[in-house]
Write a protein that holds these residues in place. Structure first.
Motif, PDB file in Angstrom:
ATOM      1  N   HIS A 112       0.808  -1.214   0.000  1.00  0.00           N
ATOM      2  CA  HIS A 112       0.000   0.000   0.000  1.00  0.00           C
ATOM      3  C   HIS A 112       0.846   1.271   0.000  1.00  0.00           C
ATOM      4  O   HIS A 112       0.518   2.260  -0.652  1.00  0.00           O
ATOM      5  N   ASP A 113       1.959   1.260   0.736  1.00  0.00           N
ATOM      6  CA  ASP A 113       2.763   2.473   0.913  1.00  0.00           C
ATOM      7  C   ASP A 113       3.897   2.612  -0.104  1.00  0.00           C
ATOM      8  O   ASP A 113       4.767   3.465   0.065  1.00  0.00           O
ATOM      9  N   VAL A 114       3.897   1.793  -1.141  1.00  0.00           N
ATOM     10  CA  VAL A 114       4.968   1.857  -2.135  1.00  0.00           C
ATOM     11  C   VAL A 114       5.106   3.257  -2.762  1.00  0.00           C
ATOM     12  O   VAL A 114       6.223   3.781  -2.873  1.00  0.00           O
ATOM     13  N   PRO A 115       4.015   3.914  -3.191  1.00  0.00           N
ATOM     14  CA  PRO A 115       4.189   5.254  -3.770  1.00  0.00           C
ATOM     15  C   PRO A 115       4.832   6.240  -2.800  1.00  0.00           C
ATOM     16  O   PRO A 115       5.673   7.058  -3.196  1.00  0.00           O
ATOM     17  N   GLN A 116       4.438   6.181  -1.520  1.00  0.00           N
ATOM     18  CA  GLN A 116       5.040   7.077  -0.536  1.00  0.00           C
ATOM     19  C   GLN A 116       6.523   6.805  -0.359  1.00  0.00           C
ATOM     20  O   GLN A 116       7.330   7.730  -0.216  1.00  0.00           O
ATOM     21  N   ASP A 117       6.896   5.521  -0.358  1.00  0.00           N
ATOM     22  CA  ASP A 117       8.313   5.171  -0.215  1.00  0.00           C
ATOM     23  C   ASP A 117       9.129   5.672  -1.404  1.00  0.00           C
ATOM     24  O   ASP A 117      10.236   6.201  -1.232  1.00  0.00           O
ATOM     25  N   LEU A 118       8.595   5.494  -2.605  1.00  0.00           N
ATOM     26  CA  LEU A 118       9.310   5.977  -3.787  1.00  0.00           C
ATOM     27  C   LEU A 118       9.420   7.495  -3.775  1.00  0.00           C
ATOM     28  O   LEU A 118      10.472   8.060  -4.098  1.00  0.00           O
ATOM     29  N   ALA A 119       8.343   8.170  -3.392  1.00  0.00           N
ATOM     30  CA  ALA A 119       8.371   9.633  -3.322  1.00  0.00           C
ATOM     31  C   ALA A 119       9.405  10.096  -2.296  1.00  0.00           C
ATOM     32  O   ALA A 119      10.125  11.083  -2.522  1.00  0.00           O
ATOM     33  N   LEU A 120       9.514   9.377  -1.182  1.00  0.00           N
ATOM     34  CA  LEU A 120      10.483   9.732  -0.153  1.00  0.00           C
ATOM     35  C   LEU A 120      11.905   9.533  -0.669  1.00  0.00           C
ATOM     36  O   LEU A 120      12.789  10.366  -0.431  1.00  0.00           O
ATOM     37  N   GLY A 121      12.130   8.439  -1.398  1.00  0.00           N
ATOM     38  CA  GLY A 121      13.456   8.201  -1.969  1.00  0.00           C
ATOM     39  C   GLY A 121      13.859   9.281  -2.954  1.00  0.00           C
ATOM     40  O   GLY A 121      15.011   9.727  -2.978  1.00  0.00           O
ATOM     41  N   ILE A 122      12.898   9.717  -3.770  1.00  0.00           N
ATOM     42  CA  ILE A 122      13.172  10.780  -4.739  1.00  0.00           C
ATOM     43  C   ILE A 122      13.438  12.098  -4.024  1.00  0.00           C
ATOM     44  O   ILE A 122      14.334  12.867  -4.405  1.00  0.00           O
ATOM     45  N   GLU A 123      12.672  12.363  -2.969  1.00  0.00           N
ATOM     46  CA  GLU A 123      12.885  13.591  -2.204  1.00  0.00           C
ATOM     47  C   GLU A 123      14.275  13.601  -1.561  1.00  0.00           C
ATOM     48  O   GLU A 123      14.949  14.635  -1.536  1.00  0.00           O
ATOM     49  N   GLU A 124      14.710  12.451  -1.063  1.00  0.00           N
ATOM     50  CA  GLU A 124      16.051  12.356  -0.477  1.00  0.00           C
ATOM     51  C   GLU A 124      17.118  12.627  -1.532  1.00  0.00           C
ATOM     52  O   GLU A 124      18.114  13.310  -1.266  1.00  0.00           O
ATOM     53  N   LEU A 125      16.912  12.096  -2.741  1.00  0.00           N
ATOM     54  CA  LEU A 125      17.874  12.339  -3.814  1.00  0.00           C
ATOM     55  C   LEU A 125      17.902  13.815  -4.188  1.00  0.00           C
ATOM     56  O   LEU A 125      18.971  14.398  -4.406  1.00  0.00           O
ATOM     57  N   LYS A 126      16.728  14.439  -4.252  1.00  0.00           N
ATOM     58  CA  LYS A 126      16.669  15.866  -4.580  1.00  0.00           C
ATOM     59  C   LYS A 126      17.422  16.704  -3.548  1.00  0.00           C
ATOM     60  O   LYS A 126      18.109  17.670  -3.888  1.00  0.00           O
ATOM     61  N   ASN A 127      17.301  16.320  -2.289  1.00  0.00           N
ATOM     62  CA  ASN A 127      17.981  17.065  -1.226  1.00  0.00           C
ATOM     63  C   ASN A 127      19.498  16.915  -1.290  1.00  0.00           C
ATOM     64  O   ASN A 127      20.232  17.760  -0.777  1.00  0.00           O
ATOM     65  N   GLU A 128      19.958  15.843  -1.917  1.00  0.00           N
ATOM     66  CA  GLU A 128      21.387  15.596  -2.016  1.00  0.00           C
ATOM     67  C   GLU A 128      22.003  16.170  -3.287  1.00  0.00           C
ATOM     68  O   GLU A 128      23.215  16.129  -3.469  1.00  0.00           O
ATOM     69  N   THR A 129      21.145  16.677  -4.185  1.00  0.00           N
ATOM     70  CA  THR A 129      21.603  17.059  -5.517  1.00  0.00           C
ATOM     71  C   THR A 129      21.336  18.533  -5.776  1.00  0.00           C
ATOM     72  O   THR A 129      20.333  19.081  -5.340  1.00  0.00           O
ATOM     73  N   ASP A 130      22.225  19.172  -6.523  1.00  0.00           N
ATOM     74  CA  ASP A 130      22.020  20.565  -6.899  1.00  0.00           C
ATOM     75  C   ASP A 130      20.718  20.715  -7.669  1.00  0.00           C
ATOM     76  O   ASP A 130      20.460  20.000  -8.631  1.00  0.00           O
ATOM     77  N   ALA A 131      19.876  21.658  -7.241  1.00  0.00           N
ATOM     78  CA  ALA A 131      18.526  21.776  -7.802  1.00  0.00           C
ATOM     79  C   ALA A 131      18.542  22.060  -9.305  1.00  0.00           C
ATOM     80  O   ALA A 131      17.782  21.468 -10.060  1.00  0.00           O
ATOM     81  N   ASP A 132      19.393  22.976  -9.754  1.00  0.00           N
ATOM     82  CA  ASP A 132      19.410  23.321 -11.174  1.00  0.00           C
ATOM     83  C   ASP A 132      19.833  22.129 -12.025  1.00  0.00           C
ATOM     84  O   ASP A 132      19.235  21.830 -13.052  1.00  0.00           O
ATOM     85  N   LEU A 133      20.879  21.442 -11.575  1.00  0.00           N
ATOM     86  CA  LEU A 133      21.335  20.260 -12.302  1.00  0.00           C
ATOM     87  C   LEU A 133      20.250  19.198 -12.302  1.00  0.00           C
ATOM     88  O   LEU A 133      19.988  18.541 -13.307  1.00  0.00           O
ATOM     89  N   TYR A 134      19.579  19.051 -11.154  1.00  0.00           N
ATOM     90  CA  TYR A 134      18.545  18.033 -11.029  1.00  0.00           C
ATOM     91  C   TYR A 134      17.438  18.243 -12.058  1.00  0.00           C
ATOM     92  O   TYR A 134      17.074  17.339 -12.787  1.00  0.00           O
TER      93      TYR A 134
END
Length: 339
Positions: A112-134
């Motif tokens: 059931h929570d798979v979409p939330q987990d994927l969204a959280l993983g993507i959010e973590e990647l965004k926080n680790e990466t330069d926004a413009d490059l991302y």
């Protein structure tokens, strides 16, 4: 584990077997022990193929996304579900069908929570990466993966739901015929509840236009989700720009499709931004809320229409508003579109 991964990667290369909307509707009407057993036997072969493809895709995610902890959680969940179904005993009796159905219900629940987990993983990647490059480099491959992943997830859950409802002899079938006005009224009721919870009052008037009371045979939850997400965007844009113009919804039909047209006067946007509107990494709202759809609503709504060969199109008029055209394939024409 090596043996499991070998099985997964072998099956990941096997084409899935898409089903027709009309055939699935018929399965939901014929609920003998024999047909339910045949469904279970089909799913025991088909679901591992679809699950295996998603494990392979998760393993090959770009830019380090596969190594984010929430994404690894999803990947391991799919491996475990693959093992449970693939290693289940051959289904030959009613007891086997019951145990298999119980297992599918459990798998559906824990996914059931798979979409939330994927969204959280993507959010973590965004926080680790330069926004413009991302935004210049990462959007397209990440959106491509998520579209493929979520489309297949819709298919997996639909097949499981169809089987469970057939086994349980549920009088409320997965695919059923409804009046278009009834669908629309249910969506508007939920929209008003969301607006009330978000303390947004008033919202623009929503006008339903339909010269005749059409009947739609489809998966009600899929139609409901798509219309609701589009109306939420229309209302949110109208409220944000201070427009007093109503949002209109018109439903009509062609030979192949039921067509829903939703129009707002919420200011619109540039045609160059249509791609961003369907990106899971983009939202026009600075605050995440149920009314704005959390940024994932519109791309997911489009997938629900595309699952049986429909579509969702945006026609923006910058400075004026936006028209949205939603196509749902009719029962005689719809076929699963799967990865």
């Amino acid at each position: 584990m090596k043996s499991t991964l070998k099985q997964i990667y072998n099956l990941a290369g096997v084409p899935a077997q898409p089903l027709k909307l009309g055939y699935m509707h018929k399965l939901g009407q014929i609920r003998t022990d024999e047909t339910v057993m045949l469904q279970a036997q089909f799913l025991q072969k088909e679901l591992p193929v679809r699950l295996a493809g998603r494990v392979r895709d998760l393993d090959n995610l770009p830019y380090g996304l596969a190594y984010q902890s929430p994404v690894k959680t999803v990947r391991n969940l799919y491996v475990d579900s693959f093992n449970r179904i693939h290693n289940f005993i051959p289904i030959k009796s009613n007891i086997d069908v019951k145990n298999f159905t119980d297992m599918l219900q459990d798998i559906k629940t824990i996914h059931h929570d798979v979409p939330q987990d994927l969204a959280l993983g993507i959010e973590e990647l965004k926080n680790e990466t330069d926004a413009d490059l991302y935004h210049s480099e990462y959007n397209e491959p990440v959106d491509h993966f998520l579209n493929k992943f979520y489309l297949c997830r819709i298919g997996i859950r639909t097949l499981i739901d169809l089987h469970i409802q057939s086994y349980d002899q549920d009088p409320n079938p997965l695919i059923k015929t409804q009046k278009a006005k009834e669908i629309f009224d249910n969506v508007v009721d939920e929209l008003h509840s969301i607006a009330m919870n978000e303390r947004i009052d008033p919202i623009p008037e929503i006008i339903y236009k339909n010269p005749k009371d059409l009947l739609i045979t489809y998966i009600p939850s899929h139609i409901h989700f798509a219309i609701l997400e589009v109306l939420k965007n229309a209302v949110n844009a109208t409220v944000r720009t201070g427009s007093c113009e109503p949002v209109t919804c018109e439903i009509f039909e062609t030979k192949d499709d039921t067509v829903i047209k939703i129009c707002d006067k919420g200011g619109g946007f540039s045609r160059e931004d249509i791609g961003s509107a369907f990106s899971y990494l983009y939202t026009t709202s600075s605050e995440k809320s149920a009314l704005s759809g959390y940024g994932h609503g519109l791309p997911l709504a489009r997938l629900y229409t595309r699952y049986f060969g429909g579509d969702l199109l945006l026609i923006p008029y910058k400075g004026i508003g936006t028209n949205v055209i939603i196509y749902f394939s009719k029962i005689s024409y719809g076929t699963e579109v799967i990865c």
